[in-house]
Design an enzyme around this catalytic site. Sequence first.
Site, PDB file in Angstrom:
ATOM      1  N   ASP A 117      16.369 -40.807 -33.316  1.00 47.38           N
ATOM      2  CA  ASP A 117      15.820 -40.725 -31.972  1.00 47.38           C
ATOM      3  C   ASP A 117      16.539 -41.783 -31.146  1.00 47.38           C
ATOM      4  OD1 ASP A 117      13.885 -40.214 -29.877  1.00 47.38           O
ATOM      5  OD2 ASP A 117      12.495 -39.640 -31.471  1.00 47.38           O
ATOM      6  N   ASP A 177      15.508 -38.978 -26.187  1.00 45.61           N
ATOM      7  CA  ASP A 177      14.197 -39.030 -25.566  1.00 45.61           C
ATOM      8  C   ASP A 177      14.301 -38.807 -24.044  1.00 45.61           C
ATOM      9  OD1 ASP A 177      11.356 -39.800 -26.178  1.00 45.61           O
ATOM     10  OD2 ASP A 177      11.759 -41.350 -24.678  1.00 45.61           O
ATOM     11  N   GLU A 230      15.555 -34.003 -25.355  1.00 46.49           N
ATOM     12  CA  GLU A 230      14.129 -33.724 -25.141  1.00 46.49           C
ATOM     13  C   GLU A 230      13.924 -33.485 -23.649  1.00 46.49           C
ATOM     14  OE1 GLU A 230       9.603 -35.361 -25.124  1.00 46.49           O
ATOM     15  OE2 GLU A 230      11.275 -36.695 -24.713  1.00 46.49           O
ATOM     16  N   HIS A 285       5.137 -34.880 -32.223  1.00 43.29           N
ATOM     17  CA  HIS A 285       4.195 -35.992 -32.220  1.00 43.29           C
ATOM     18  C   HIS A 285       3.504 -36.180 -30.871  1.00 43.29           C
ATOM     19  CE1 HIS A 285       7.847 -37.315 -30.416  1.00 43.29           C
ATOM     20  NE2 HIS A 285       7.284 -38.440 -30.016  1.00 43.29           N
ATOM     21  N   ASP A 286       3.869 -35.367 -29.876  1.00 45.37           N
ATOM     22  CA  ASP A 286       3.261 -35.500 -28.549  1.00 45.37           C
ATOM     23  C   ASP A 286       2.245 -34.416 -28.230  1.00 45.37           C
ATOM     24  OD1 ASP A 286       4.816 -37.747 -27.837  1.00 45.37           O
ATOM     25  OD2 ASP A 286       6.477 -36.471 -27.187  1.00 45.37           O
TER      26      ASP A 286
HETATM   27  C1  GLC Z   1       8.922 -38.907 -25.205  1.00 45.86           C
HETATM   28  C2  GLC Z   1       8.371 -39.197 -26.583  1.00 45.86           C
HETATM   29  C3  GLC Z   1       7.009 -39.794 -26.437  1.00 45.86           C
HETATM   30  C4  GLC Z   1       7.145 -41.111 -25.686  1.00 45.86           C
HETATM   31  C5  GLC Z   1       7.835 -40.893 -24.353  1.00 45.86           C
HETATM   32  C6  GLC Z   1       8.304 -42.184 -23.778  1.00 45.86           C
HETATM   33  O1  GLC Z   1       8.196 -37.927 -24.551  1.00 45.86           O
HETATM   34  O2  GLC Z   1       8.395 -38.036 -27.369  1.00 45.86           O
HETATM   35  O3  GLC Z   1       6.390 -39.985 -27.674  1.00 45.86           O
HETATM   36  O4  GLC Z   1       5.888 -41.668 -25.479  1.00 45.86           O
HETATM   37  O5  GLC Z   1       8.980 -40.085 -24.464  1.00 45.86           O
HETATM   38  O6  GLC Z   1       9.380 -42.682 -24.520  1.00 45.86           O
END
Ligand code: GLC
Length: 530
Positions: free
Chosen positions: A101, A203, A266, A327-328
Amino acid sequence: MTPETARWWQRGIVYQIYPRSFQDANGDGVGDLRGIIQRLDYLRWLGVDAIWLSPIYPSPMKDFGYDVADYTGIHPLFGDMADFDRLLDEAHRRDLKVILDFVPNHSSDRHPWFLASRSSRDDPRRDWYIWRDPGLEGGPPNNWLSVFGGSAWEWDEATGQYYYHAFLKEQPDLNWRNPELRRAMHDVLRFWLARGVDGFRVDVIYHLIKDDQFRDNPLNADWRPGQDPFARVIPFYTTDRPEVQDVVRELRAVIDEFPDRLLIGEISLPIERLVAYYGADLDGAHLPFNFQLIDTPWHARTIDFLVREYERHLPPGGWPNWVLGNHDKPRIASRVGRGQARVAALLLLTLRGTPTLYCGDEIGMTDVPIPPDRVQDPFEKNVPGLGLGRDPQRTPMQWEAGPGAGFTAGDPWLPIAADADRVNVAAQRGDPGSLMSFYRELIALRTREPAFSVGTFRVIEAAGDVLAYERRHGGRAFAVAMNLGGEPHAAELQAGRVVLSTEGGRAGEAVGGAVALRGGEGLVVALDGA
Ligand code: GLC
């Protein structure tokens, strides 16, 4: 495309590990790298091809690792660089790729770069972050909001300016308009690529550039009190800015300095915006994550529609991908119910495009209710009671029956699911009728039959609860039929033989014409004379 010309990430299956919750080897209640190494044989047995690790870098853990204090280190909670090198080596020996990541939008407020940046307006690193004077009437420079609640601007008394944070105030946004910052981040990628890492999941890549005129975001007329406070504005000037495409292209160029590496982005955007991240000349992300299945209502026609929309918008040569959970987001088995978990797996692993599955979904883990005194996620703490907290989907992996569920010998950092004694890897491994056994068979089928990875895709039927489509490659064709409801239905299929069924027991059955499907049942049929 043929199996021979396909790249590993076009043929393969990605498995997301949430390191804090996967396997704890040292008994401190938090998962670690040695724990992951212990479970590599399981992953190989399951049949996935790549693991993506959520952040493992040094971090104050305000956002559980998404607040990075050192981009080229390992958090002691997880181990050290020697553990990481061993993990890489052990994974590669098993033919598993390793994806890290990369969190470039913001660092931790404890990162030395930010400490320097906030130390004085004249510091050479000042411009590595986004600093602004107060607005004309005092107060924050504009109406930009933090995803995690409240203004996105934090006042810094010492230097008399605000800094911008799209997430927590402990996650100041880096300034990707600054060329030195860009170079430093490119070197971070090179550091890991040179060690042998196979790729990155980047991310919130669509956040990297914000409006250089700092214009107010438009208000969202549909927003109502009680809804996610971030949705009060439309993040028009803070995300998906045109200039971000240059930044993505440069990241890709760094990735391409090394052979056969992967760039995943992402991106939470509608399909027509998402596909821009492939790059104008396919020189952007290889895989802009496609989250459509996460938010879609569970109806055949809706899913059919979004598959068509996605295929229609894909740029020529752009490779599709599908994600069912992470995980979100609430877990798939909670979203669609355990009765549909197999159908969901079937969909993920037979659609056209690289599948990414989230750890624990293969055994049907559901969201775990978190008592108020055990809440960890800052999102839930900042914006309580709206169901936005992400702890329920981050609870420890359920490996076996017993107090720590085989995850830990200590006190787990989040509660373990109440059903862990029943719903766990050990129990399902011994049961050919389990969800996990189904996942494993499905993964094996996908890996063995190129029709599912590189083959063509055509919808046969999408009506009511029935979704059926065909995958075809090199003289072999399969029909995939599923019942997205609880009542029995029939799917109209060409003649063939069942090779896999969600309920087990139907393999080998000759079918054709109106094929009966029980509620929540799905079939893969090898078509005759294809
Ligand atoms: C992304 C991650 C999340 C995090 C956010 C800020 O959406 O998947 O878990 O809190 O970015 O980095």
